[in-house]
Motif scaffolding. Structure first.
Motif, PDB file in Angstrom:
ATOM      1  N   LYS A 143      17.791  19.716 -21.385  1.00 44.74           N
ATOM      2  CA  LYS A 143      19.024  19.590 -20.447  1.00 44.74           C
ATOM      3  C   LYS A 143      20.179  20.485 -20.564  1.00 44.74           C
ATOM      4  O   LYS A 143      20.233  20.951 -21.508  1.00 44.74           O
ATOM      5  CB  LYS A 143      19.364  18.204 -20.573  1.00 44.74           C
ATOM      6  CG  LYS A 143      20.070  17.924 -22.049  1.00 44.74           C
ATOM      7  CD  LYS A 143      20.822  16.609 -22.025  1.00 44.74           C
ATOM      8  CE  LYS A 143      21.472  16.663 -23.670  1.00 44.74           C
ATOM      9  NZ  LYS A 143      21.864  15.449 -23.883  1.00 44.74           N
ATOM     10  N   THR A 176       7.225  16.222 -26.385  1.00 45.91           N
ATOM     11  CA  THR A 176       6.436  16.456 -25.101  1.00 45.91           C
ATOM     12  C   THR A 176       4.822  16.031 -25.383  1.00 45.91           C
ATOM     13  O   THR A 176       4.366  15.374 -24.456  1.00 45.91           O
ATOM     14  CB  THR A 176       6.967  17.647 -24.356  1.00 45.91           C
ATOM     15  OG1 THR A 176       8.410  17.863 -24.427  1.00 45.91           O
ATOM     16  CG2 THR A 176       6.211  18.021 -23.215  1.00 45.91           C
ATOM     17  N   ASP A 231      23.693  15.444 -18.676  1.00 48.49           N
ATOM     18  CA  ASP A 231      23.456  14.663 -19.653  1.00 48.49           C
ATOM     19  C   ASP A 231      23.015  13.476 -18.822  1.00 48.49           C
ATOM     20  O   ASP A 231      22.025  12.580 -19.241  1.00 48.49           O
ATOM     21  CB  ASP A 231      24.695  14.139 -20.412  1.00 48.49           C
ATOM     22  CG  ASP A 231      24.932  15.386 -21.380  1.00 48.49           C
ATOM     23  OD1 ASP A 231      24.149  16.116 -21.780  1.00 48.49           O
ATOM     24  OD2 ASP A 231      26.104  15.331 -21.745  1.00 48.49           O
ATOM     25  N   PRO A 248      13.027  15.938 -26.064  1.00 45.45           N
ATOM     26  CA  PRO A 248      13.483  17.527 -26.303  1.00 45.45           C
ATOM     27  C   PRO A 248      12.907  18.426 -27.339  1.00 45.45           C
ATOM     28  O   PRO A 248      13.480  19.142 -27.702  1.00 45.45           O
ATOM     29  CB  PRO A 248      14.933  16.854 -26.660  1.00 45.45           C
ATOM     30  CG  PRO A 248      14.815  15.573 -27.332  1.00 45.45           C
ATOM     31  CD  PRO A 248      13.549  15.022 -26.891  1.00 45.45           C
ATOM     32  N   VAL A 257      19.630  12.865 -17.595  1.00 47.17           N
ATOM     33  CA  VAL A 257      18.514  12.231 -18.356  1.00 47.17           C
ATOM     34  C   VAL A 257      18.848  10.682 -18.546  1.00 47.17           C
ATOM     35  O   VAL A 257      17.654  10.035 -18.473  1.00 47.17           O
ATOM     36  CB  VAL A 257      18.903  12.845 -19.817  1.00 47.17           C
ATOM     37  CG1 VAL A 257      18.018  12.239 -21.145  1.00 47.17           C
ATOM     38  CG2 VAL A 257      18.560  14.257 -19.815  1.00 47.17           C
ATOM     39  N   THR A 258      19.954  10.127 -18.658  1.00 42.09           N
ATOM     40  CA  THR A 258      20.095   8.603 -18.869  1.00 42.09           C
ATOM     41  C   THR A 258      19.747   8.046 -17.491  1.00 42.09           C
ATOM     42  O   THR A 258      18.824   7.132 -17.798  1.00 42.09           O
ATOM     43  CB  THR A 258      21.644   8.649 -18.747  1.00 42.09           C
ATOM     44  OG1 THR A 258      22.219   9.580 -19.548  1.00 42.09           O
ATOM     45  CG2 THR A 258      21.973   7.173 -19.596  1.00 42.09           C
ATOM     46  N   ALA A 291      16.031  19.183 -17.112  1.00 46.23           N
ATOM     47  CA  ALA A 291      16.857  17.760 -16.495  1.00 46.23           C
ATOM     48  C   ALA A 291      17.633  18.174 -15.156  1.00 46.23           C
ATOM     49  O   ALA A 291      18.810  17.846 -14.911  1.00 46.23           O
ATOM     50  CB  ALA A 291      17.512  17.026 -17.139  1.00 46.23           C
ATOM     51  N   LEU A 309      11.072  14.947 -19.616  1.00 50.03           N
ATOM     52  CA  LEU A 309      12.161  15.867 -19.663  1.00 50.03           C
ATOM     53  C   LEU A 309      12.554  16.632 -20.983  1.00 50.03           C
ATOM     54  O   LEU A 309      12.520  15.959 -22.174  1.00 50.03           O
ATOM     55  CB  LEU A 309      13.368  15.184 -19.425  1.00 50.03           C
ATOM     56  CG  LEU A 309      13.741  14.539 -18.247  1.00 50.03           C
ATOM     57  CD1 LEU A 309      14.814  13.424 -18.234  1.00 50.03           C
ATOM     58  CD2 LEU A 309      13.721  15.301 -16.991  1.00 50.03           C
ATOM     59  N   TRP A 333      12.659  11.154 -22.209  1.00 49.64           N
ATOM     60  CA  TRP A 333      13.469  12.284 -22.946  1.00 49.64           C
ATOM     61  C   TRP A 333      12.704  12.689 -23.869  1.00 49.64           C
ATOM     62  O   TRP A 333      12.401  11.922 -25.181  1.00 49.64           O
ATOM     63  CB  TRP A 333      14.782  11.877 -23.128  1.00 49.64           C
ATOM     64  CG  TRP A 333      15.771  12.813 -23.752  1.00 49.64           C
ATOM     65  CD1 TRP A 333      16.435  12.563 -25.015  1.00 49.64           C
ATOM     66  CD2 TRP A 333      16.045  14.318 -23.404  1.00 49.64           C
ATOM     67  NE1 TRP A 333      17.311  13.762 -25.456  1.00 49.64           N
ATOM     68  CE2 TRP A 333      17.050  14.582 -24.436  1.00 49.64           C
ATOM     69  CE3 TRP A 333      15.706  15.044 -22.583  1.00 49.64           C
ATOM     70  CZ2 TRP A 333      17.401  15.865 -24.249  1.00 49.64           C
ATOM     71  CZ3 TRP A 333      16.002  16.151 -22.453  1.00 49.64           C
ATOM     72  CH2 TRP A 333      17.201  16.710 -23.499  1.00 49.64           C
ATOM     73  N   VAL A 341      15.781   7.936 -17.585  1.00 46.87           N
ATOM     74  CA  VAL A 341      15.173   7.134 -18.694  1.00 46.87           C
ATOM     75  C   VAL A 341      15.442   5.811 -18.377  1.00 46.87           C
ATOM     76  O   VAL A 341      14.607   4.656 -18.305  1.00 46.87           O
ATOM     77  CB  VAL A 341      15.577   7.495 -20.277  1.00 46.87           C
ATOM     78  CG1 VAL A 341      15.221   6.507 -20.822  1.00 46.87           C
ATOM     79  CG2 VAL A 341      15.260   8.945 -20.301  1.00 46.87           C
TER      80      VAL A 341
END
Ligand code: UDP
Length: 376
Positions: free
Chosen positions: A306, A333, A312, A328, A315-316, A286, A303, A326, A319
């Motif tokens: 991160k 993925t 952080d 992770p 990402v927010t 990210a 993503l 996101w 999205v």
């Protein structure tokens, strides 16, 4: 004899901690050259590599290793973030950093300073003192911007998002000085894609199926290799382009792998704009630069990792704006990718969101702010 008019000199302060700060400085210089050809000169200084005393000058080399302990990184981000704490950090660093900051200023006399690195804001402003050239801070984190970015002495603070502007104001910056311009990105991301196949041909790609681009920032960070292997083993009819950046070790290890899908591995490449514009999906750490570039290239984002703390908010933001997901773990993925490959209409929604949120004029707007301050 006509007197030669002295061109204003701009000093850019950055560091190769990751690839984003350099990319931001280069994008701004490119936009300045387009707006004000031959009207200024510039210098670019890596505050750690070029100036910090040993061993701190190796900071850019350590960065990929420091972030291998993400929880520790996240905790130190939280512990040090805050107005009072940022001031305390600057005061604590000053006895060590003063000589360095003063030599930067002495060796690079200029008419305007642009900092694209949080550690080159307060220390340099302190060293510059009262009679100083204008100072512009270009914040290159999207949302969770550390307090070290913000200093009331900066004449202009340019930020990528409204959230970053709110944070600046919350940290006591004068709202008049803080402007939302977007993340600086290279012009090439902003040119219309046109015929994707033509870009693919230029890159020397064969006739490709659905093309997945993977990158872990300038230093190939996070579980990029592990995620790439999971994607290749997913059974999907895709081709993979993996960019390992400056992570030579990862590049060598991936080159030894037997891939189940057509795969090309790149080391550090200057072709990111074409790679993005020619691909169908981006799987990335990210990083703010990469995210903004992908948005501008209308490339939906998955993503996979991160840096806790500073990334952080990226990402927010991605999205919430609907430009990415996101995911992770390698499993998540792969699941997202499957959905996008098998249901093109879902991927298309993310493409539309990228177009909505992109700020293709960001670098030009930053250049105009600089030109305005210089009076050119
Ligand atoms: N990048 C590049 N070539 C590479 C890998 C990355 O030009 O081989 C660029 C990428 O396009 C972006 C920057 O490096 O502009 C990475 O910045 P980001 O903020 O995403 O992450 P960082 O590396 O700073 O953590």
């Amino acid at each position: 004899m006509p007197t030669e008019v002295k061109k204003p000199r701009i000093l850019f302060l950055f560091s190769d901690t990751g690839g984003g700060h350099r990319a931001a400085a280069e994008a701004i210089i490119e936009a300045l050259e387009a707006q004000y050809p031959d009207q200024f000169t510039w210098e670019k200084v890596d505050i750690f590599k070029d100036y910090a005393p040993r061993p701190l000058n190796r900071m850019p080399d350590w960065y990929p290793y420091m972030v291998l302990a993400p929880d520790l990184w996240g905790a130190s981000f939280k512990v040090t973030d805050g107005r009072v704490r940022a001031r305390a950090i600057t005061s604590t660093m000053w006895p060590v950093a003063a000589r360095t900051a003063r030599s930067i200023i002495r060796n690079h006399p200029c008419d305007l300073v642009v900092s694209v690195h949080p550690l080159a804001v307060s220390l340099i402003l302190k060293a510059l003192g009262k009679n100083r050239p204008p100072f512009i801070t270009v914040v290159t984190d999207m949302v969770t911007t550390h307090a070290l970015w913000y200093d009331q002495r900066s004449d202009v603070i340019l930020v990528p998002t409204e959230a970053a502007r709110n944070k600046a104001i919350q940290y006591g910056m004068d709202p008049e000085t803080v402007k939302v311009v977007g993340q600086p990105i290279a012009q090439k991301y902003c040119t219309p894609i046109g015929d994707k196949n033509a870009i693919r041909e230029k890159l020397g790609w064969q006739k490709e199926p659905f093309t997945v681009l993977m990158v872990g920032g300038g230093d190939g960070m996070g579980p990029l290799g592990q995620t790439a292997r999971a994607v290749a083993d997913s059974g999907l009819d895709i081709s993979l382009k993996i960019v390992t950046g400056r992570n030579e070790r990862l590049k060598k290890s991936l080159e030894k792998n037997i891939w189940k899908v057509p795969t090309t591995i790149y080391g550090f490449t200057k072709d990111m704009p074409d790679l993005m514009r020619a691909s169908d999906v981006l799987i990335t750490k990210a990083g703010p630069g990469t995210i903004a570039e992908a948005m501008t290239a209308s490339l939906p984002i998955i993503l996979y990792a991160k840096l806790p703390g500073q990334e952080d908010g990226n990402v927010t933001f991605t999205v919430e704006e609907g430009a990415g997901v996101w995911a992770p773990t390698p499993n998540k993925t792969v699941q997202t990718l499957m959905e996008w490959v098998n249901h093109p209409e879902i991927r298309e929604k993310f493409v539309e969101a990228c177009k909505r949120v992109a700020k293709p004029n960001s670098s030009r707007d930053i250049a105009l702010e600089i030109g305005n301050k210089l009076g050119i």
